[in-house]
Design an enzyme around this catalytic site. Structure first.
Site, PDB file in Angstrom:
ATOM      1  N   GLY A  21      38.106  41.882  40.872  1.00 47.54           N
ATOM      2  CA  GLY A  21      37.958  40.967  42.884  1.00 47.54           C
ATOM      3  C   GLY A  21      38.009  41.957  43.802  1.00 47.54           C
ATOM      4  O   GLY A  21      37.400  42.792  44.173  1.00 47.54           O
ATOM      5  N   SER A  22      38.570  41.857  45.104  1.00 50.46           N
ATOM      6  CA  SER A  22      38.532  42.561  46.010  1.00 50.46           C
ATOM      7  C   SER A  22      38.647  44.003  46.575  1.00 50.46           C
ATOM      8  O   SER A  22      38.211  44.386  47.078  1.00 50.46           O
ATOM      9  CB  SER A  22      38.665  41.633  47.042  1.00 50.46           C
TER      10      SER A  22
END
Length: 715
Positions: free
Chosen positions: A322-323
């Site tokens: 993810g981020s």
């Protein structure tokens, strides 16, 4: 006339036949005798029968070999505190057969009522249940055991029971591994178990497995010749081979930080029930892992929970990060000269060949500069940055950061990870951490390039190995690449400051007063077995990576949480309940492990194996409160571990060699109760937060297998 002659001729043959038969019999006998003579001559000369050496067979018949067991080496923390060491455990049993004697004395239970009463003081089983075991319903039972409470007894408890001189009570010794800290980086340290009839221990997980040849000793033996009664034969020599004990493995773990992390992790696991939870604290300038844990986990001292998870999630599990991956994307763009922070783009969504990428915020933030993409965690902004770099340049940086490759950390079973990069959509989504699979240590390695002026460090869990022959192997910090410059690393850290300090940054929940903190949050989607990604508020891998102090990095802390089943708080709030106290505890400790002078902490003294009264006085004089568990007079285990730092006036738990009984927990904090649960290995349902106001098991009650409830309330 012919008939008469024929009769005389027939009568003459028997004498001749007898003579021939006698000659044949004598010849056959001489032949057999000759065969025996030749056979005996061969045996006497060669010394073998049917390829079996008679001298060796005689030696085997009279030879007695005794195995001299070598000790398995210890695993220690970075300051030499024991994490794992060799030990023996004991199983108690009672002989009931009245024919069993030791000389003239009875060697069976003569007074069952007295025996039950005495044993109930040392075993976690009631007097009535012990008495029931001593009176089995079946007849002619030679001996009985006492189930789980009668197994894995320590030497201290065995000696206490021996001192009672109970007839018919015996113990069976089993080589075992002692893990004094219980739940303590359990999958990293691993376990060693008996794998053969000889009782030797073999590492089957973690460092125990990785360094099995170092830790395993070489058994010796004592060989002597004895008669059938076991007496040594005259002039017989005894041959002795001394056992060689195993080597020692020194880890980089800090016992104080590790114990604190376990407490924080257990609290979150109990309250929010994530399907998986990991956390790693690393020295930002050396790559040394100071604390590392996961959930589910297990208690290495009891084995409880081991069946739920055998994998070391830190190296064996792949996931889409993810981020947090945007740290690498931004660093790559800056280093390649393709980052234009003042260039505007339309946030919200962007169509690509093969699909559409959306921002986490529906509709986005309008037209904003690329400098805002990172603190706002805009997926569309990261795609814009990736497109300006170009797929070829972006892939080259993924390679420079060594994604898709093992880090080589000294732990077994590490995965390579995986990168999907065939299509433009695949290439784009890797910029915000989808379509790329990593393990936790690969992320730690990549982030180290930002925390260490662009030089990427190999994660390190072992600092030194002392081999069986005394030779030492020292593991020094290892730079495995320099994907970015010092100047680029500084710019990335500054961008991470905005994540936590900007009002609209995604990391505001992690702000720590007085701490110069750099953070990046992450919310990674989870692939569905049916294709696509799972939906729902909790079906994500939530994460946070932080560097502190941002101006002069000392620590990197990375936490991931998968699918909390009781998501009663925002993910950032849940992760912050681990991140902020853990980072603060680390910052209170200087790089060389000493606690800053302005912190109200002290060293926890070593009182294990000390007399209880002496131990209590020692702990109190060191500035701590003390709580005792059990009815014994000697300390067999303590938490926090000796040599660690703890806040003054905090509670030190002492487990004694007597029967394990319930203390009065009223007023205890949840962290203290979690230490109590860890130390005893018992199961309790924890309700609420704050401090204990009620316990379902009364003070002084014997702690058996039954679970209880402990209620908390904020004061």
């Amino acid at each position: 006339m012919k008939l008469f002659k024929s009769k005389r001729s027939t009568n003459a043959h028997p004498a001749r036949n007898r003579k021939l038969f006698g000659i044949g019999l004598i010849g056959f006998t001489l032949l057999i005798l000759g065969g025996f003579v030749l056979r005996f001559s061969f045996v006497a000369t060669v010394g073998e029968v049917d390829s079996n050496n008679l001298a060796k067979q005689r030696q085997k018949q009279y030879r007695t070999d005794t195995v001299l067991q070598a000790q398995r080496g210890a695993i220690l923390d970075r300051t030499g505190n024991v994490i794992a060491e060799d030990s023996n455990t004991y199983t108690i049993y009672a002989i009931l057969d009245k024919q069993n004697k030791n000389g003239d004395k009875p060697d069976y239970v003569t007074d069952k009522a007295k025996t039950a009463k005495v044993l109930s003081r040392y075993l976690a089983i009631s007097e009535d249940k012990i008495l029931a075991r001593l009176n089995p319903t079946k007849k002619h039972v030679f001996q009985v055991e006492f189930g789980t409470p009668g197994t894995k007894l320590s030497l201290a408890i065995k000696k206490q029971i021996d001192a009672e001189k109970l007839p018919g009570i015996h113990f069976r010794e089993t080589p075992s591994r002692l893990y004094p800290n219980g739940v303590f980086a359990s999958h990293v340290i691993g376990i060693a178990q008996a794998q053969d009839k000889g009782g030797g221990l073999t590492g089957v997980m973690g460092l125990e497995k990785q360094f099995n040849t170092v830790l395993a000793g070489d058994n010796g033996y004592r060989r002597s010749e004895t008669d059938a009664y076991g007496y040594k034969l005259p002039n017989a020599k005894t041959k002795l081979k001394t056992p060689v004990n195993g080597g020692t493995v020194y880890t980089t773990l800090d016992s104080g930080l590790q114990s604190y992390l376990e407490t924080l992790m257990t609290d979150v696991q109990t309250k929010y029930e994530p399907k998986a939870l990991t956390a790693v604290l690393m020295n930002a300038k050396t790559g040394k892992i100071l604390a590392a844990s996961q959930r589910p986990t297990f208690d290495a001292s009891t084995g409880e929970g081991l069946g739920d998870m055998w994998r070391d999630s830190l190296v064996e599990d792949n996931y889409e990060p993810g981020s947090v991956m945007k740290i690498v994307t931004l660093a790559s763009a800056i280093q390649s000269g393709k980052y234009h922070p003042n260039e505007y783009y339309q946030s919200g969504s962007v169509k690509l060949d093969g699909g559409t990428v959306n921002d986490w915020r529906t509709g986005g933030w309008g037209s904003i500069p690329l400098s805002k993409a990172f603190p706002l965690s805009s997926n569309v902004g990261m795609v814009k940055i990736e497109q300006e770099m170009g797929a070829g340049v972006w892939k080259s940086y993924l390679d420079k950061f060594k994604f898709g490759q093992k880090t080589g950390i000294t732990l077994p079973g590490e995965t390579n990870g995986r990168i999907s990069f065939a299509q433009p959509l695949d290439q784009a989504i890797t910029s915000f951490g989808q379509g790329i699979e990593v393990n936790v240590m690969q992320m730690m390695q990549a982030i180290s390039a930002v925390s260490n002026d662009g030089k990427m460090l190999k994660p390190q869990i072992v600092s030194k190995v002392v081999h069986k022959n005394g030779k030492e192997t020292v593991y020094k910090p290892e730079v495995v690449g320099q994907p970015i410059s010092k100047e680029t690393a500084a710019q990335v850290i500054d961008a991470m400051r905005h994540v936590v300090n900007d009002e609209d940054g995604t990391g505001v929940a992690y702000k720590m007063p007085g701490v110069d903190l750099a953070v990046k949050t992450g919310t990674g989607q989870i692939a569905s077995p049916q294709g696509g990604y799972l939906t729902g508020d909790s079906n994500y891998i939530f994460s946070v990576a932080g560097i502190a102090p941002a101006s002069d990095p000392k620590y990197v802390l990375y936490i991931t949480m998968k699918q909390p089943q009781k998501m009663t708080e925002p993910a950032e709030t849940i992760l912050a309940s681990i991140f902020k106290p853990m980072m603060q505890r680390a910052l209170d400790t200087t790089a060389n492990g000493t606690v800053s002078k302005d912190t109200n902490t002290a060293d926890v003294p070593a009182v294990t194996n000390a007399a209880l009264t002496t131990a209590q006085d020692t702990v109190k004089k060191a500035g701590f409160d003390v709580a005792t568990i059990g009815t014994g007079n000697k300390v067999v285990q303590q938490l926090p571990a000796s040599g660690t730092k703890a806040l003054r006036d905090s509670r030190v738990l002492l487990l004694t060699n007597g029967a394990m009984t319930m203390p009065d927990l009223t007023g205890w904090s949840k962290s203290d109760v979690l230490k109590f649960v860890q130390l005893t290995g018992k199961k309790f349902k924890l309700v609420g937060d704050g401090f204990v106001v009620r316990q379902s098991i009364a003070k002084g009650t014997l702690l058996g297998d039954a679970s209880g409830t402990i209620e908390f309330k904020q004061q």
